[in-house]
Design a protein around this motif. Structure first.
Motif, mmCIF file in Angstrom:
data_model
loop_
_atom_site.group_PDB
_atom_site.id
_atom_site.type_symbol
_atom_site.label_atom_id
_atom_site.label_comp_id
_atom_site.label_asym_id
_atom_site.label_seq_id
_atom_site.Cartn_x
_atom_site.Cartn_y
_atom_site.Cartn_z
ATOM 1 N N THR A 174 -8.900 -7.541 12.054
ATOM 2 C CA THR A 174 -8.572 -6.116 12.119
ATOM 3 C C THR A 174 -9.792 -5.273 11.812
ATOM 4 N N GLU A 175 -10.503 -5.608 10.745
ATOM 5 C CA GLU A 175 -11.700 -4.851 10.370
ATOM 6 C C GLU A 175 -12.749 -4.896 11.470
ATOM 7 N N GLU A 176 -12.969 -6.071 12.037
ATOM 8 C CA GLU A 176 -14.014 -6.214 13.050
ATOM 9 C C GLU A 176 -13.661 -5.438 14.323
ATOM 10 N N ILE A 177 -12.436 -5.580 14.791
ATOM 11 C CA ILE A 177 -12.043 -4.910 16.029
ATOM 12 C C ILE A 177 -12.025 -3.399 15.843
ATOM 13 N N VAL A 178 -11.477 -2.932 14.720
ATOM 14 C CA VAL A 178 -11.434 -1.487 14.454
ATOM 15 C C VAL A 178 -12.835 -0.908 14.391
ATOM 16 N N THR A 179 -13.718 -1.570 13.675
ATOM 17 C CA THR A 179 -15.090 -1.074 13.541
ATOM 18 C C THR A 179 -15.753 -0.920 14.904
ATOM 19 N N ASP A 180 -15.578 -1.907 15.759
ATOM 20 C CA ASP A 180 -16.199 -1.850 17.085
ATOM 21 C C ASP A 180 -15.554 -0.779 17.960
ATOM 22 N N LEU A 181 -14.230 -0.615 17.871
ATOM 23 C CA LEU A 181 -13.566 0.438 18.642
ATOM 24 C C LEU A 181 -14.039 1.816 18.213
ATOM 25 N N ASP A 234 -1.817 -2.050 8.577
ATOM 26 C CA ASP A 234 -1.957 -0.607 8.781
ATOM 27 C C ASP A 234 -3.027 -0.033 7.870
ATOM 28 N N THR A 235 -2.936 -0.358 6.584
ATOM 29 C CA THR A 235 -3.908 0.144 5.607
ATOM 30 C C THR A 235 -5.311 -0.326 5.947
ATOM 31 N N ILE A 236 -5.419 -1.594 6.317
ATOM 32 C CA ILE A 236 -6.730 -2.151 6.659
ATOM 33 C C ILE A 236 -7.325 -1.428 7.865
ATOM 34 N N ALA A 237 -6.498 -1.140 8.859
ATOM 35 C CA ALA A 237 -6.977 -0.457 10.065
ATOM 36 C C ALA A 237 -7.478 0.945 9.740
ATOM 37 N N HIS A 238 -6.701 1.707 8.955
ATOM 38 C CA HIS A 238 -7.133 3.053 8.562
ATOM 39 C C HIS A 238 -8.449 2.993 7.774
ATOM 40 N N GLN A 239 -8.513 2.099 6.809
ATOM 41 C CA GLN A 239 -9.705 2.005 5.963
ATOM 42 C C GLN A 239 -10.932 1.624 6.778
ATOM 43 N N ALA A 240 -10.779 0.674 7.687
ATOM 44 C CA ALA A 240 -11.919 0.242 8.505
ATOM 45 C C ALA A 240 -12.419 1.380 9.386
ATOM 46 N N ALA A 241 -11.505 2.164 9.936
ATOM 47 C CA ALA A 241 -11.903 3.303 10.768
ATOM 48 C C ALA A 241 -12.679 4.326 9.952
ATOM 49 N N LEU A 242 -12.214 4.613 8.754
ATOM 50 C CA LEU A 242 -12.889 5.576 7.886
ATOM 51 C C LEU A 242 -14.260 5.066 7.463
ATOM 52 N N GLU A 243 -14.336 3.803 7.092
ATOM 53 C CA GLU A 243 -15.611 3.221 6.656
ATOM 54 C C GLU A 243 -16.638 3.221 7.785
#
Length: 364
Positions: A123-130, A146-155
Motif C-alpha cells: 500500500t505504501e509503495e503503490i500510494v507513494t508512486d501514484l 485506509d489509514t496507511i493509504a492516507h498517511q502514505a499520500a501525505l508523507e
C-alpha cells in the motif's frame, strides 16, 4: 440542507420534490397535503412534518461555519462531476478542506482493518508512486489499509480525500483525529451526513458508494472475502469503475478477497504502472503542466472528433469511439483541465470555444 437532515430523504425524493415544486425552498414550506400531491409516501410526509419544526437552519449554518464545513449540492458546479454520474449520488455533501480540479484524477484505495506487513508495504509503495504521478488518493479513514493509504499520500506530499461515515464534527476512529487534521490541510474530509451524525455501522457500507463513485477506479491491496473492501469493489463494478487488486499468498486470509477479485476479472496490480496504463493516465504529471490547444494523443484526437458545440453525453462518446468508459472518462477529465473540452451537464461535454475557433477537427 434541511431536507438532508430529515431521515429517509435521498436522491429520488429530492428529485420528486424539486420536480413538483420547482424549488426545494417551495417544497420546504409545503403543507402535508401538498407533499402528498408530490407523490411522497405517507411515512416520508410524516417524517418531514415531524422534523421540519425542529430544524433551525440559521443555527445549522452557524455550526457549519464554526467547523469550517462547506456544503455542496448536486446543482453546484464544484460538486464532483464523476460522483454525479452514479445512480445513487448524494444530493448534498459536506466538505472540510478543499477539492481541487486536479482531484478529478483520483484512485480509491481500500482494504482490511487488520493489515499485514505485506499489506502495509504494498500500500505504501503503490500510494507513494501514484502520488508522485499527481494522482489523488481516496480512502475511508478506517483503521488498517485506509489509514496507511492516507498517511502514505501525505508523507509523499500529495493530496488525499477521506470519505466519512459520520458528521464532519466527529472523527471516527478517534485515534485518527491528528490524521484527519492533516488531511484537511492536504485534501478534504467528505461526508453526506449532517453534523452531529454518529458513526453508526450501517453508514459505512453506504458511504462506500461515494468512495468508489468519485474515483476513476478502486484498488484493493489486502482484504478477506467478507471485508468492507469487497463491498466497495462490487459497488465499483456497478458504477462502471475499474477494479484493481494486489495478489497475495493463497495461505493468507488477508489476501483471500483480493485473489478472488482477480479470479473474477479484476486487474492484477504488481505496481502503480498497471493502474496508470489501464486508466490511460501514464502522463498525468506532465500533462497537468501543459496548456496547448491541440490534442496530444490519438485518444484525445479521436474524442475531439466526437464532440462539437452541442452537448454530447459520455455514453454516446463511448458508443461512437468504441473506447471503454474508463478511458473516455479519464481522457475527457484530462482534456477539460487542459482547456480542450468543457463539461456542460451531468456526463455531457462540448468542445471549448477557443478550441473550436483555433482547431478544425478533420473527420476524414
Amino acid at each position: 440542507m434541511g431536507f438532508n437532515i430529515i431521515p429517509g430523504i435521498g436522491r429520488v425524493k429530492f428529485s420528486q420534490l424539486e420536480s413538483h415544486f420547482g424549488t426545494l425552498e417551495n417544497a420546504w414550506h409545503a403543507s402535508a397535503a401538498e407533499l402528498k400531491q408530490a407523490g411522497l409516501d405517507e411515512s416520508t410526509v410524516n417524517a418531514i412534518s415531524d422534523w421540519r419544526p425542529k430544524i433551525a437552519l440559521d443555527a445549522e449554518m452557524e455550526k457549519l461555519d464554526r467547523y469550517g464545513v462547506q456544503v455542496l449540492t448536486y446543482h453546484d458546479k464544484d460538486y464532483p462531476a464523476r460522483l454525479k454520474e452514479i445512480y445513487d449520488y448524494p444530493p448534498v455533501i459536506y466538505i472540510r478542506g478543499s477539492l481541487l480540479p486536479a482531484d478529478e484524477w483520483c484512485i480509491a484505495i481500500v482494504g482490511t482493518r487488520r493489515a499485514t506487513v505485506y499489506g502495509r508495504q504494498v500500500t505504501e509503495e503503490i500510494v507513494t508512486d501514484l502520488v508522485r504521478n499527481k494522482i489523488t488518493i481516496v480512502s475511508g479513514l478506517a483503521k488498517g489499509i485506509d489509514t496507511i493509504a492516507h498517511q502514505a499520500a501525505l508523507e509523499a506530499g500529495g493530496r488525499t480525500i477521506a470519505i466519512c461515515g459520520c458528521g464532519l464534527d466527529i472523527v471516527y476512529p478517534a485515534e485518527n483525529a491528528r490524521l484527519a487534521r492533516r488531511i484537511i490541510q492536504q485534501g478534504a474530509l467528505i461526508s453526506e451526513y449532517p453534523l452531529g451524525t454518529k458513526p453508526r455501522a450501517e453508514n459505512f457500507p453506504r458511504r462506500n458508494r461515494i468512495l468508489s463513485g468519485m474515483s476513476l477506479g478502486v484498488l484493493v491491496t489486502e482484504g478477506d472475502e467478507t471485508s468492507g473492501a469487497m463491498i466497495t469493489a462490487q459497488l465499483a463494478v456497478e458504477q462502471n469503475r475499474e477494479v484493481f487488486a494486489v495478489p497475495g499468498s493463497i495461505l493468507s486470509p488477508a489476501s483471500r478477497g483480493t485473489n478472488r477479485l482477480i479470479q473474477e476479472g479484476a486487474k492484477l496490480v504488481r505496481d502503480y504502472t498497471d493502474i496508470l496504463e489501464e486508466l490511460n493516465l501514464t502522463a498525468v504529471a506532465q500533462q497537468l503542466e501543459m496548456k496547448e490547444v491541440l490534442p496530444e494523443t490519438d485518444t484525445e484526437s479521436l474524442l475531439m472528433k466526437k464532440l462539437s458545440a452541442e452537448p454530447t453525453h459520455i455514453d454516446e462518446v463511448c458508443r461512437t469511439s468504441g473506447l471503454p468508459v474508463a478511458t473516455v472518462s479519464s481522457t475527457l477529465a484530462m482534456m477539460e483541465l487542459k482547456g480542450l473540452v468543457k463539461q456542460v451537464g451531468p456526463m455531457s461535454y462540448v468542445l471549448a470555444r477557443e478550441v473550436r475557433e483555433q482547431y478544425r477537427v478533420k473527420v476524414d
